[in-house]
Design a protein around this motif. Structure first.
Motif, PDB file in Angstrom:
ATOM      1  N   LEU A 142       0.832  -1.194   0.123  1.00 27.06           N
ATOM      2  CA  LEU A 142       0.229   0.117   0.010  1.00 27.06           C
ATOM      3  C   LEU A 142       0.880   1.220  -0.015  1.00 27.06           C
ATOM      4  N   MET A 143       0.575   2.084  -0.834  1.00 27.11           N
ATOM      5  CA  MET A 143       1.433   3.343  -1.018  1.00 27.11           C
ATOM      6  C   MET A 143       0.649   4.638  -0.768  1.00 27.11           C
ATOM      7  N   PRO A 144       1.302   5.779  -0.370  1.00 29.52           N
ATOM      8  CA  PRO A 144       0.491   6.917  -0.237  1.00 29.52           C
ATOM      9  C   PRO A 144       0.296   7.845  -1.382  1.00 29.52           C
ATOM     10  N   LEU A 145       0.906   7.504  -2.582  1.00 30.27           N
ATOM     11  CA  LEU A 145       1.034   8.146  -3.672  1.00 30.27           C
ATOM     12  C   LEU A 145       0.542   7.243  -4.959  1.00 30.27           C
ATOM     13  N   PHE A 146      -0.149   7.686  -5.931  1.00 29.21           N
ATOM     14  CA  PHE A 146      -0.344   7.070  -7.039  1.00 29.21           C
ATOM     15  C   PHE A 146       1.088   6.654  -7.943  1.00 29.21           C
ATOM     16  N   PHE A 147       1.130   5.566  -8.486  1.00 33.09           N
ATOM     17  CA  PHE A 147       2.162   5.192  -9.212  1.00 33.09           C
ATOM     18  C   PHE A 147       1.664   4.444 -10.482  1.00 33.09           C
ATOM     19  N   TYR A 148       2.482   4.685 -11.539  1.00 37.30           N
ATOM     20  CA  TYR A 148       2.169   4.077 -12.836  1.00 37.30           C
ATOM     21  C   TYR A 148       3.096   2.848 -12.780  1.00 37.30           C
ATOM     22  N   HIS A 149       4.296   2.732 -12.304  1.00 38.62           N
ATOM     23  CA  HIS A 149       5.074   1.325 -12.123  1.00 38.62           C
ATOM     24  C   HIS A 149       5.007   1.240 -10.634  1.00 38.62           C
ATOM     25  N   CYS A 150       4.949   0.142  -9.750  1.00 38.24           N
ATOM     26  CA  CYS A 150       5.025  -0.144  -8.510  1.00 38.24           C
ATOM     27  C   CYS A 150       6.616  -0.042  -8.144  1.00 38.24           C
ATOM     28  N   PRO A 151       6.824   0.959  -6.938  1.00 41.75           N
ATOM     29  CA  PRO A 151       8.127   1.096  -6.697  1.00 41.75           C
ATOM     30  C   PRO A 151       8.919  -0.032  -5.932  1.00 41.75           C
ATOM     31  N   VAL A 152       7.809  -0.973  -5.550  1.00 43.03           N
ATOM     32  CA  VAL A 152       8.295  -2.242  -4.885  1.00 43.03           C
ATOM     33  C   VAL A 152       8.626  -3.249  -5.577  1.00 43.03           C
ATOM     34  N   CYS A 153       7.647  -3.651  -6.558  1.00 42.08           N
ATOM     35  CA  CYS A 153       7.816  -4.865  -7.529  1.00 42.08           C
ATOM     36  C   CYS A 153       8.286  -4.479  -9.095  1.00 42.08           C
ATOM     37  N   TYR A 154       7.969  -2.964  -9.208  1.00 46.44           N
ATOM     38  CA  TYR A 154       8.292  -2.424 -10.541  1.00 46.44           C
ATOM     39  C   TYR A 154       7.387  -2.789 -11.616  1.00 46.44           C
ATOM     40  N   GLU A 155       6.108  -3.655 -11.522  1.00 49.78           N
ATOM     41  CA  GLU A 155       5.208  -3.861 -12.242  1.00 49.78           C
ATOM     42  C   GLU A 155       4.459  -2.824 -12.858  1.00 49.78           C
ATOM     43  N   PHE A 156       4.097  -2.556 -14.112  1.00 49.58           N
ATOM     44  CA  PHE A 156       3.324  -1.559 -14.855  1.00 49.58           C
ATOM     45  C   PHE A 156       1.695  -2.049 -14.742  1.00 49.58           C
ATOM     46  N   ASN A 157       1.026  -0.809 -14.454  1.00 48.82           N
ATOM     47  CA  ASN A 157      -0.461  -0.913 -14.518  1.00 48.82           C
ATOM     48  C   ASN A 157      -0.989  -1.878 -13.473  1.00 48.82           C
ATOM     49  N   ARG A 158      -0.647  -1.971 -12.126  1.00 52.32           N
ATOM     50  CA  ARG A 158      -1.220  -2.546 -11.118  1.00 52.32           C
ATOM     51  C   ARG A 158      -1.480  -2.059  -9.990  1.00 52.32           C
ATOM     52  N   CYS A 159      -1.844  -0.694 -10.361  1.00 52.35           N
ATOM     53  CA  CYS A 159      -2.279   0.305  -9.140  1.00 52.35           C
ATOM     54  C   CYS A 159      -3.775   0.253  -8.997  1.00 52.35           C
ATOM     55  N   LYS A 160      -4.220   0.262  -7.762  1.00 48.30           N
ATOM     56  CA  LYS A 160      -5.768   0.247  -7.513  1.00 48.30           C
ATOM     57  C   LYS A 160      -6.071   1.352  -6.522  1.00 48.30           C
ATOM     58  N   ILE A 161      -6.742   2.400  -6.963  1.00 49.47           N
ATOM     59  CA  ILE A 161      -6.982   3.435  -5.850  1.00 49.47           C
ATOM     60  C   ILE A 161      -7.878   3.174  -4.935  1.00 49.47           C
ATOM     61  N   LEU A 162      -7.850   3.419  -3.794  1.00 54.04           N
ATOM     62  CA  LEU A 162      -8.621   3.157  -2.646  1.00 54.04           C
ATOM     63  C   LEU A 162      -8.992   4.374  -1.944  1.00 54.04           C
ATOM     64  N   PHE A 163     -10.133   4.644  -1.638  1.00 52.00           N
ATOM     65  CA  PHE A 163     -10.480   5.929  -0.640  1.00 52.00           C
ATOM     66  C   PHE A 163     -11.509   5.554   0.383  1.00 52.00           C
ATOM     67  N   GLU A 164     -11.332   6.523   1.693  1.00 48.31           N
ATOM     68  CA  GLU A 164     -12.331   6.463   2.338  1.00 48.31           C
ATOM     69  C   GLU A 164     -12.300   7.855   3.289  1.00 48.31           C
ATOM     70  N   VAL A 165     -13.581   7.891   3.965  1.00 52.19           N
ATOM     71  CA  VAL A 165     -13.757   9.248   4.366  1.00 52.19           C
ATOM     72  C   VAL A 165     -12.826   9.523   5.905  1.00 52.19           C
ATOM     73  N   LYS A 166     -12.639  10.760   5.694  1.00 47.42           N
ATOM     74  CA  LYS A 166     -11.711  11.068   6.839  1.00 47.42           C
ATOM     75  C   LYS A 166     -11.973  12.396   7.679  1.00 47.42           C
ATOM     76  N   ASN A 167     -11.785  12.596   8.702  1.00 48.51           N
ATOM     77  CA  ASN A 167     -12.191  13.886   9.523  1.00 48.51           C
ATOM     78  C   ASN A 167     -11.092  14.945   8.990  1.00 48.51           C
ATOM     79  N   ASP A 168     -11.953  16.292   8.618  1.00 50.43           N
ATOM     80  CA  ASP A 168     -11.229  17.258   8.278  1.00 50.43           C
ATOM     81  C   ASP A 168     -11.314  18.553   8.935  1.00 50.43           C
ATOM     82  N   GLU A 169     -11.542  18.468  10.307  1.00 47.51           N
ATOM     83  CA  GLU A 169     -11.553  19.626  11.213  1.00 47.51           C
ATOM     84  C   GLU A 169     -10.129  20.284  11.660  1.00 47.51           C
ATOM     85  N   GLU A 170      -9.059  19.842  11.139  1.00 45.19           N
ATOM     86  CA  GLU A 170      -7.792  20.644  11.058  1.00 45.19           C
ATOM     87  C   GLU A 170      -7.921  21.655   9.978  1.00 45.19           C
ATOM     88  N   ASN A 171      -8.799  21.570   8.924  1.00 48.20           N
ATOM     89  CA  ASN A 171      -8.882  22.358   7.957  1.00 48.20           C
ATOM     90  C   ASN A 171     -10.067  23.512   8.077  1.00 48.20           C
TER      91      ASN A 171
END
Length: 325
Positions: free
Chosen positions: A296-325
């Motif tokens: 799991l990475m914090p930034l989007f990647f076209y090539h995985c920085p760990v296994c170096y494979e291309f086009n294997r990125c799945k985007i996940l998202f969840e709801v977070k508290n934004d009170e600090e903003n």
């Protein structure tokens, strides 16, 4: 000339000449191997000296009591703890301790990974080329070299390397078009020329190339929502509202009005909408999963920085508290 036609002479003489010929070939082969090995050793010594640093414990590590396996184990520990300088020195000493080509190949590859992690891309490239001299069909070395070339922006060399991977049975057609896109972006052309060249590429079933097109030029080609969601969240410009996923997303962000009979299908987006409608500060937080190595990475990647494979990125998202903003 009759001297060379031994079949017309005494058979014993022919046998003697044949024996002498075999002996000469054997000696020549031995001498060639001797000098070839000597040359290889000199090149390795020169390579080690070029990368070697002064180290107070160097002689201790060279001691016969420390086996090759012990050195490699120690280097792996230092690599995991982020002490890359110590790890590289141990791998260099390990190279001195073995003449076995297979072991040297593995050490070269491990050393290249350390340099890559430490950000020394040119050193990593040189070490990988040494590994490939031993075994040119090393897929792992080729894939890491591909990423090194990408970071160094050596796109021409990268396209040539992809041809090597194709010969080894890898499907590189989509990645090839993506690298061509990166090469176009690096050329000294006007934005209009770049865009025209970009659009001439083969986009068929190439999700990463379509994403890159939207990321660079905001050109929409009916890309799948799941491949663009993080970019859409940054731009906050409603589009493709006839698609249910797109409409649900922009409605959750309160950027479009509610349609009659609409029901949420995505629980995260439903929660975001409820929180926003009730005066809570909330935001979407994105993470990126490699479908190949499951990291799991914090930034989007076209090539995985760990296994170096291309086009294997799945985007996940969840709801977070934004009170600090």
């Amino acid at each position: 000339m009759d001297f060379f036609f031994v079949e017309y002479r005494d058979p014993l003489v022919g046998l003697i000449f044949l024996t002498i010929l075999i002996f000469v070939v054997a000696v020549a082969n031995y001498v060639w191997k001797f000098y070839a090995n000597k040359d290889a050793e000199q090149k390795l010594e020169s390579f080690i000296k070029k990368f070697e640093l002064n180290h107070t414990h160097k002689e201790l590590l060279r001691a016969q009591s420390l086996s090759l396996n012990n050195l490699i184990f120690l280097a792996e520990i230092f690599t995991k703890s982020g002490e890359f300088e110590k790890a590289t020195q141990i791998y260099l000493i390990a190279l001195e301790k073995t003449a076995d080509k297979d072991k040297r190949e593995k050490i070269f590859l491990s050393l290249a990974k350390v340099y890559f992690k430490a950000g020394f891309l040119e050193k990593s490239r040189e070490v990988l080329l040494n590994a490939l001299k031993i075994r040119p069909r090393n897929k792992e070395a080729l894939k890491l070299l591909k990423i090194v070339y990408l970071k160094l922006k050596f796109y021409k060399e990268n396209l040539e390397l992809l041809e090597c991977l194709f010969e080894l049975g890898e499907d590189i057609s989509k990645e090839n078009e993506f690298i061509k896109a990166l090469k176009i972006e690096s050329e000294n052309l006007s934005q209009e020329q770049k865009q025209q060249s970009f659009l001439s590429l083969d986009f068929k079933d190439n999700a990463m190339l379509e994403r890159y097109l939207f990321e660079k030029y905001e050109i929409f080609k009916k890309q799948e929502f799941s491949n663009l969601v993080d970019l859409l969240y940054k731009s906050l410009k409603p589009l493709n509202l006839d698609d249910e996923e797109y409409y649900e997303f922009f409605y959750a962000l309160s950027l479009v009005d509610k349609k009659e009979g609409f029901q949420f299908k995505n629980s995260h987006l439903k929660m975001l909408k409820i929180l926003k409608d009730n005066g809570f500060k909330a935001r979407l937080d994105f993470s990126y999963l490699c479908l190949e190595c499951k990291n799991l990475m914090p930034l989007f990647f076209y090539h995985c920085p760990v296994c170096y494979e291309f086009n294997r990125c799945k985007i996940l998202f969840e709801v977070k508290n934004d009170e600090e903003n």
